[in-house]
Design a protein around this motif. Structure first.
Motif, PDB file in Angstrom:
ATOM      1  N   VAL A 183       0.836  -1.204   0.000  1.00 51.03           N
ATOM      2  CA  VAL A 183       0.000   0.000   0.000  1.00 51.03           C
ATOM      3  C   VAL A 183       0.870   1.254   0.000  1.00 51.03           C
ATOM      4  O   VAL A 183       0.609   2.210  -0.736  1.00 51.03           O
ATOM      5  N   ALA A 184       1.913   1.247   0.816  1.00 50.14           N
ATOM      6  CA  ALA A 184       2.812   2.405   0.868  1.00 50.14           C
ATOM      7  C   ALA A 184       3.499   2.626  -0.475  1.00 50.14           C
ATOM      8  O   ALA A 184       3.634   3.771  -0.935  1.00 50.14           O
ATOM      9  N   ARG A 185       3.916   1.551  -1.111  1.00 50.98           N
ATOM     10  CA  ARG A 185       4.581   1.693  -2.422  1.00 50.98           C
ATOM     11  C   ARG A 185       3.610   2.221  -3.476  1.00 50.98           C
ATOM     12  O   ARG A 185       3.947   3.110  -4.265  1.00 50.98           O
ATOM     13  N   ALA A 186       2.397   1.678  -3.480  1.00 44.58           N
ATOM     14  CA  ALA A 186       1.402   2.140  -4.457  1.00 44.58           C
ATOM     15  C   ALA A 186       1.008   3.594  -4.187  1.00 44.58           C
ATOM     16  O   ALA A 186       0.843   4.387  -5.122  1.00 44.58           O
ATOM     17  N   TYR A 187       0.863   3.947  -2.899  1.00 44.14           N
ATOM     18  CA  TYR A 187       0.510   5.332  -2.576  1.00 44.14           C
ATOM     19  C   TYR A 187       1.620   6.291  -2.996  1.00 44.14           C
ATOM     20  O   TYR A 187       1.349   7.405  -3.465  1.00 44.14           O
ATOM     21  N   HIS A 188       2.871   5.888  -2.814  1.00 45.72           N
ATOM     22  CA  HIS A 188       3.988   6.749  -3.209  1.00 45.72           C
ATOM     23  C   HIS A 188       3.947   7.027  -4.714  1.00 45.72           C
ATOM     24  O   HIS A 188       4.140   8.176  -5.149  1.00 45.72           O
ATOM     25  N   LEU A 189       3.675   5.998  -5.506  1.00 46.63           N
ATOM     26  CA  LEU A 189       3.601   6.193  -6.956  1.00 46.63           C
ATOM     27  C   LEU A 189       2.430   7.096  -7.327  1.00 46.63           C
ATOM     28  O   LEU A 189       2.559   7.980  -8.180  1.00 46.63           O
ATOM     29  N   ALA A 190       1.278   6.878  -6.680  1.00 46.33           N
ATOM     30  CA  ALA A 190       0.116   7.713  -6.980  1.00 46.33           C
ATOM     31  C   ALA A 190       0.348   9.163  -6.547  1.00 46.33           C
ATOM     32  O   ALA A 190      -0.018  10.104  -7.262  1.00 46.33           O
ATOM     33  N   HIS A 191       0.969   9.357  -5.397  1.00 51.28           N
ATOM     34  CA  HIS A 191       1.240  10.713  -4.907  1.00 51.28           C
ATOM     35  C   HIS A 191       2.240  11.430  -5.806  1.00 51.28           C
ATOM     36  O   HIS A 191       2.100  12.637  -6.076  1.00 51.28           O
ATOM     37  N   THR A 192       3.238  10.703  -6.288  1.00 51.47           N
ATOM     38  CA  THR A 192       4.211  11.304  -7.205  1.00 51.47           C
ATOM     39  C   THR A 192       3.544  11.734  -8.500  1.00 51.47           C
ATOM     40  O   THR A 192       3.810  12.827  -9.031  1.00 51.47           O
ATOM     41  N   ALA A 193       2.665  10.870  -9.030  1.00 46.31           N
ATOM     42  CA  ALA A 193       1.937  11.232 -10.246  1.00 46.31           C
ATOM     43  C   ALA A 193       0.999  12.407 -10.006  1.00 46.31           C
ATOM     44  O   ALA A 193       0.825  13.276 -10.869  1.00 46.31           O
ATOM     45  N   ASP A 194       0.398  12.469  -8.819  1.00 45.92           N
ATOM     46  CA  ASP A 194      -0.497  13.576  -8.485  1.00 45.92           C
ATOM     47  C   ASP A 194       0.262  14.887  -8.404  1.00 45.92           C
ATOM     48  O   ASP A 194      -0.220  15.940  -8.846  1.00 45.92           O
ATOM     49  N   ARG A 195       1.467  14.857  -7.846  1.00 44.04           N
ATOM     50  CA  ARG A 195       2.288  16.066  -7.778  1.00 44.04           C
ATOM     51  C   ARG A 195       2.707  16.536  -9.165  1.00 44.04           C
ATOM     52  O   ARG A 195       2.895  17.737  -9.383  1.00 44.04           O
ATOM     53  N   ALA A 196       2.867  15.578 -10.078  1.00 43.26           N
ATOM     54  CA  ALA A 196       3.250  15.946 -11.446  1.00 43.26           C
ATOM     55  C   ALA A 196       2.074  16.477 -12.255  1.00 43.26           C
ATOM     56  O   ALA A 196       2.261  16.910 -13.397  1.00 43.26           O
ATOM     57  N   GLY A 197       0.863  16.444 -11.672  1.00 44.41           N
ATOM     58  CA  GLY A 197      -0.300  16.982 -12.369  1.00 44.41           C
ATOM     59  C   GLY A 197      -0.943  16.037 -13.350  1.00 44.41           C
ATOM     60  O   GLY A 197      -1.595  16.497 -14.307  1.00 44.41           O
ATOM     61  N   LEU A 198      -0.801  14.725 -13.163  1.00 44.65           N
ATOM     62  CA  LEU A 198      -1.391  13.766 -14.096  1.00 44.65           C
ATOM     63  C   LEU A 198      -2.892  13.579 -13.872  1.00 44.65           C
ATOM     64  O   LEU A 198      -3.587  13.116 -14.782  1.00 44.65           O
ATOM     65  N   PHE A 199      -3.382  13.911 -12.682  1.00 43.58           N
ATOM     66  CA  PHE A 199      -4.798  13.731 -12.377  1.00 43.58           C
ATOM     67  C   PHE A 199      -5.487  15.096 -12.418  1.00 43.58           C
ATOM     68  O   PHE A 199      -5.014  16.051 -11.804  1.00 43.58           O
ATOM     69  N   SER A 200      -6.622  15.136 -13.121  1.00 35.71           N
ATOM     70  CA  SER A 200      -7.305  16.419 -13.311  1.00 35.71           C
ATOM     71  C   SER A 200      -8.759  16.402 -12.880  1.00 35.71           C
ATOM     72  O   SER A 200      -9.386  17.451 -12.795  1.00 35.71           O
TER      73      SER A 200
END
Length: 256
Positions: A100-117
């Protein structure tokens, strides 16, 4: 990590084999002893002596004692099974939390990069879940783990917006500019201190040279005033203009 998993797996396998052997031996011993009690099977025959006393039915008592011991050990099998289940569940929980921590880290990194709108909560979770499912590093994770990580990422989207890559880069650039300005100002201060020290040293040198010149002029004036009367001349100072340093010498009187 591989060796650790191998050792843990081997220990768990031997533990299961030992539990199975105890259970099988206990059931077999109980069944054989019951069969012997009903005369279906022969008892264990053994003669033993203790001192001068001889026991002809020692084998029967040994068989009953071994059966009772195996049955007593079999009573601990459910407790041991529960402990093994708890250990396995604990290891599984730790592995799931790491995932869960690994998956959350990847999702949070993508969110910081602006991939989710997407803005709505349901659409945001679904968008993050789709991203995690398509990620090549998370192919072996269970859907429940990805769902939990997606929900955690959606709840932390405010942090992703505050610490986005663009804002972090802008803040770093601003701090870098301030640091460069501070370093340039420090260099100018050092240079100004050096120039000030040179000017102070130069001024002291000029003061010393002016003092030397004034002393020499004073000595020259004294020597000149002492020498002119022997030549029949006198020095007259014109006080009309203090800034005019002109000395008038009267003509030498004629010889009588």
């Amino acid at each position: 990590m591989f060796m650790k998993n191998l050792i843990l797996g081997s220990a768990r396998l031997f533990h299961l084999l030992a539990l199975g052997a105890v259970a099988i031996l206990g059931i077999a011993a109980l069944a054989y002893t019951v069969a012997c009690a009903f005369g279906v099977a022969p008892w264990l025959t053994m003669t033993a002596s203790f001192g001068e006393v001889t026991y002809t039915n020692a084998g029967q008592w040994l068989q009953i004692g071994a059966t009772a011991l195996l049955l007593a050990m079999a009573f601990f099998l459910p407790t041991s099974a529960r402990i093994a289940a708890l250990e396995h569940s604990h290891r599984r929980f730790e592995m799931t939390m790491d995932d869960v921590a690994r998956a959350y880290h990847l999702a949070h990194t993508a969110d910081r990069a602006g991939l989710f709108s997407l803005s709505s909560e349901f659409d945001a979770v679904r968008e993050r879940l789709a991203y995690l499912r398509d990620h090549p590093d998370l192919e072996q994770l269970e859907p429940q783990v990805l769902e939990v990580a997606a929900q955690m990422s959606q709840q932390a989207r405010h942090l992703s917006d505050v610490y986005s890559d663009e804002k972090v880069a802008r803040a770093k650039a601003f701090l870098q500019q301030r640091q460069e300005e501070a370093e340039a100002q420090q260099e100018r201060i050092v240079e100004a201190l050096h120039v000030t020290s040179q000017i102070r040293t130069w001024a002291q040198q000029v003061d010393v040279e002016e003092s030397i010149v004034a002393s020499q002029l004073s000595q020259l004036d004294e020597k000149l005033q002492a020498a002119l009367p022997h030549l029949g001349y006198t020095m007259e100072h014109d006080d009309s203009d203090e800034t005019d340093n002109v000395v008038s010498l009267p003509a030498k009187p004629a010889a009588e």
